[in-house]
Design a protein around this motif. Structure first.
Motif, PDB file in Angstrom:
ATOM      1  N   MET A  46     -40.058  15.472 -41.657  1.00  0.00           N
ATOM      2  CA  MET A  46     -40.093  14.536 -40.546  1.00  0.00           C
ATOM      3  C   MET A  46     -40.831  13.283 -41.014  1.00  0.00           C
ATOM      4  N   ASP A  47     -40.143  12.146 -41.060  1.00  0.00           N
ATOM      5  CA  ASP A  47     -40.719  10.928 -41.602  1.00  0.00           C
ATOM      6  C   ASP A  47     -41.511  10.120 -40.582  1.00  0.00           C
ATOM      7  N   LYS A  48     -41.130  10.164 -39.334  1.00  0.00           N
ATOM      8  CA  LYS A  48     -41.829   9.363 -38.330  1.00  0.00           C
ATOM      9  C   LYS A  48     -43.090  10.099 -37.877  1.00  0.00           C
ATOM     10  N   MET A  49     -43.985   9.328 -37.282  1.00  0.00           N
ATOM     11  CA  MET A  49     -45.176   9.956 -36.719  1.00  0.00           C
ATOM     12  C   MET A  49     -44.732  10.824 -35.546  1.00  0.00           C
ATOM     13  N   TRP A  50     -45.267  11.999 -35.465  1.00  0.00           N
ATOM     14  CA  TRP A  50     -44.877  12.915 -34.412  1.00  0.00           C
ATOM     15  C   TRP A  50     -45.871  12.833 -33.258  1.00  0.00           C
ATOM     16  N   THR A  51     -45.461  13.388 -32.115  1.00  0.00           N
ATOM     17  CA  THR A  51     -46.310  13.400 -30.922  1.00  0.00           C
ATOM     18  C   THR A  51     -46.727  14.836 -30.619  1.00  0.00           C
ATOM     19  N   VAL A  52     -47.664  14.969 -29.723  1.00  0.00           N
ATOM     20  CA  VAL A  52     -48.084  16.302 -29.272  1.00  0.00           C
ATOM     21  C   VAL A  52     -46.886  17.057 -28.704  1.00  0.00           C
ATOM     22  N   ASP A  53     -46.027  16.347 -27.946  1.00  0.00           N
ATOM     23  CA  ASP A  53     -44.836  16.993 -27.380  1.00  0.00           C
ATOM     24  C   ASP A  53     -43.911  17.517 -28.478  1.00  0.00           C
ATOM     25  N   ASP A  54     -43.768  16.751 -29.579  1.00  0.00           N
ATOM     26  CA  ASP A  54     -42.977  17.234 -30.727  1.00  0.00           C
ATOM     27  C   ASP A  54     -43.588  18.527 -31.268  1.00  0.00           C
ATOM     28  N   GLY A  55     -44.896  18.529 -31.402  1.00  0.00           N
ATOM     29  CA  GLY A  55     -45.596  19.708 -31.920  1.00  0.00           C
ATOM     30  C   GLY A  55     -45.416  20.921 -31.029  1.00  0.00           C
ATOM     31  N   ILE A  56     -45.515  20.715 -29.723  1.00  0.00           N
ATOM     32  CA  ILE A  56     -45.324  21.815 -28.768  1.00  0.00           C
ATOM     33  C   ILE A  56     -43.902  22.359 -28.894  1.00  0.00           C
ATOM     34  N   ALA A  57     -42.922  21.451 -28.996  1.00  0.00           N
ATOM     35  CA  ALA A  57     -41.521  21.876 -29.130  1.00  0.00           C
ATOM     36  C   ALA A  57     -41.332  22.713 -30.395  1.00  0.00           C
ATOM     37  N   VAL A  58     -41.948  22.287 -31.488  1.00  0.00           N
ATOM     38  CA  VAL A  58     -41.837  23.019 -32.761  1.00  0.00           C
ATOM     39  C   VAL A  58     -42.477  24.402 -32.640  1.00  0.00           C
ATOM     40  N   LEU A  59     -43.654  24.476 -32.032  1.00  0.00           N
ATOM     41  CA  LEU A  59     -44.323  25.772 -31.867  1.00  0.00           C
ATOM     42  C   LEU A  59     -43.459  26.704 -31.007  1.00  0.00           C
ATOM     43  N   ARG A  60     -42.880  26.155 -29.923  1.00  0.00           N
ATOM     44  CA  ARG A  60     -41.998  26.956 -29.058  1.00  0.00           C
ATOM     45  C   ARG A  60     -40.795  27.476 -29.833  1.00  0.00           C
ATOM     46  N   GLU A  61     -40.155  26.577 -30.618  1.00  0.00           N
ATOM     47  CA  GLU A  61     -38.985  26.968 -31.415  1.00  0.00           C
ATOM     48  C   GLU A  61     -39.311  28.128 -32.345  1.00  0.00           C
ATOM     49  N   ARG A  62     -40.537  28.153 -32.807  1.00  0.00           N
ATOM     50  CA  ARG A  62     -40.954  29.180 -33.758  1.00  0.00           C
ATOM     51  C   ARG A  62     -41.530  30.421 -33.057  1.00  0.00           C
ATOM     52  N   GLY A  63     -41.447  30.424 -31.743  1.00  0.00           N
ATOM     53  CA  GLY A  63     -41.882  31.593 -30.990  1.00  0.00           C
ATOM     54  C   GLY A  63     -43.391  31.729 -30.852  1.00  0.00           C
ATOM     55  N   ALA A  64     -44.117  30.651 -31.134  1.00  0.00           N
ATOM     56  CA  ALA A  64     -45.582  30.701 -31.032  1.00  0.00           C
ATOM     57  C   ALA A  64     -46.006  30.434 -29.585  1.00  0.00           C
ATOM     58  N   LYS A  65     -47.089  31.060 -29.187  1.00  0.00           N
ATOM     59  CA  LYS A  65     -47.637  30.811 -27.855  1.00  0.00           C
ATOM     60  C   LYS A  65     -48.185  29.396 -27.794  1.00  0.00           C
ATOM     61  N   ILE A  66     -48.008  28.762 -26.648  1.00  0.00           N
ATOM     62  CA  ILE A  66     -48.570  27.428 -26.433  1.00  0.00           C
ATOM     63  C   ILE A  66     -49.890  27.635 -25.695  1.00  0.00           C
ATOM     64  N   THR A  67     -50.980  27.539 -26.442  1.00  0.00           N
ATOM     65  CA  THR A  67     -52.307  27.753 -25.866  1.00  0.00           C
ATOM     66  C   THR A  67     -53.056  26.421 -25.800  1.00  0.00           C
ATOM     67  N   ALA A  68     -54.108  26.392 -25.010  1.00  0.00           N
ATOM     68  CA  ALA A  68     -54.937  25.182 -24.909  1.00  0.00           C
ATOM     69  C   ALA A  68     -55.511  24.819 -26.275  1.00  0.00           C
ATOM     70  N   GLN A  69     -55.859  25.838 -27.065  1.00  0.00           N
ATOM     71  CA  GLN A  69     -56.420  25.570 -28.391  1.00  0.00           C
ATOM     72  C   GLN A  69     -55.382  24.943 -29.320  1.00  0.00           C
ATOM     73  N   ARG A  70     -54.167  25.440 -29.281  1.00  0.00           N
ATOM     74  CA  ARG A  70     -53.115  24.874 -30.139  1.00  0.00           C
ATOM     75  C   ARG A  70     -52.787  23.441 -29.715  1.00  0.00           C
ATOM     76  N   ILE A  71     -52.767  23.188 -28.422  1.00  0.00           N
ATOM     77  CA  ILE A  71     -52.532  21.822 -27.937  1.00  0.00           C
ATOM     78  C   ILE A  71     -53.673  20.913 -28.403  1.00  0.00           C
ATOM     79  N   ALA A  72     -54.904  21.414 -28.368  1.00  0.00           N
ATOM     80  CA  ALA A  72     -56.057  20.629 -28.824  1.00  0.00           C
ATOM     81  C   ALA A  72     -55.939  20.306 -30.309  1.00  0.00           C
ATOM     82  N   ILE A  73     -55.465  21.248 -31.106  1.00  0.00           N
ATOM     83  CA  ILE A  73     -55.265  21.011 -32.542  1.00  0.00           C
ATOM     84  C   ILE A  73     -54.226  19.909 -32.739  1.00  0.00           C
TER      85      ILE A  73
END
Length: 144
Positions: A1-28
């Motif tokens: 991914m060449d462009k700067m990503w957003t928190v929403d992009d990160g959340i989408a990626v974590l969801r795609e990979r089956g990871a839980k979306i926790t407050a700690q992961r959002i903070a990271i």
């Protein structure tokens, strides 16, 4: 991914990979979003643990690995004492000052790197990632 990503992009990626979306992961994600420095795992943990006292180093590393696997960050092992995170994933080099530990980006000519690698094509089936590390003294430390 060449462009700067957003928190929403990160959340989408974590969801795609089956990871839980926790407050700690959002903070990271929030701590890494848009950064141009290269926070070490220790630095990131210190920044986050003040607000998230239950955050573990294991959570930090597992989330970072998910983000790296998804191409949102690079995990740099330029230093044998610590790990750094780089949200800029385009091909570039890194310089580490051996005295003060300052770490910064160095632009590189990606075409030249791959042209050089292709000169030994008979030995290389596939290039999956590139790491270019420079070590020495920064201008501030050279003056000391």
């Amino acid at each position: 991914m060449d462009k700067m990503w957003t928190v929403d992009d990160g959340i989408a990626v974590l969801r795609e990979r089956g990871a839980k979306i926790t407050a700690q992961r959002i903070a990271i994600l929030q701590q890494l979003e848009g950064r141009t420095d290269h926070p070490s795992a220790d630095t990131l943990y210190r920044e986050l643990s003040a607000e998230y006292s239950t955050m573990s180093v294991a959570t930090l590393y597992s989330t970072a690995q998910l983000l790296a696997d998804a191409g949102l960050i690079k995990i740099l092992s330029i230093d044998d004492k610590r790990v750094y995170f780089d949200p800029t994933t385009t091909t570039h080099g890194h310089f580490l000052c051996r005295r003060c530990g300052k770490l910064f980006d160095i632009p590189v000519d990606e075409d030249e790197i791959f042209k050089s690698a292709s000169s030994v094509r008979e030995n290389i089936a596939q290039i999956e990632r590139t790491e270019i590390f420079f070590y020495g003294l920064c201008t501030d430390c050279l003056k000391i």
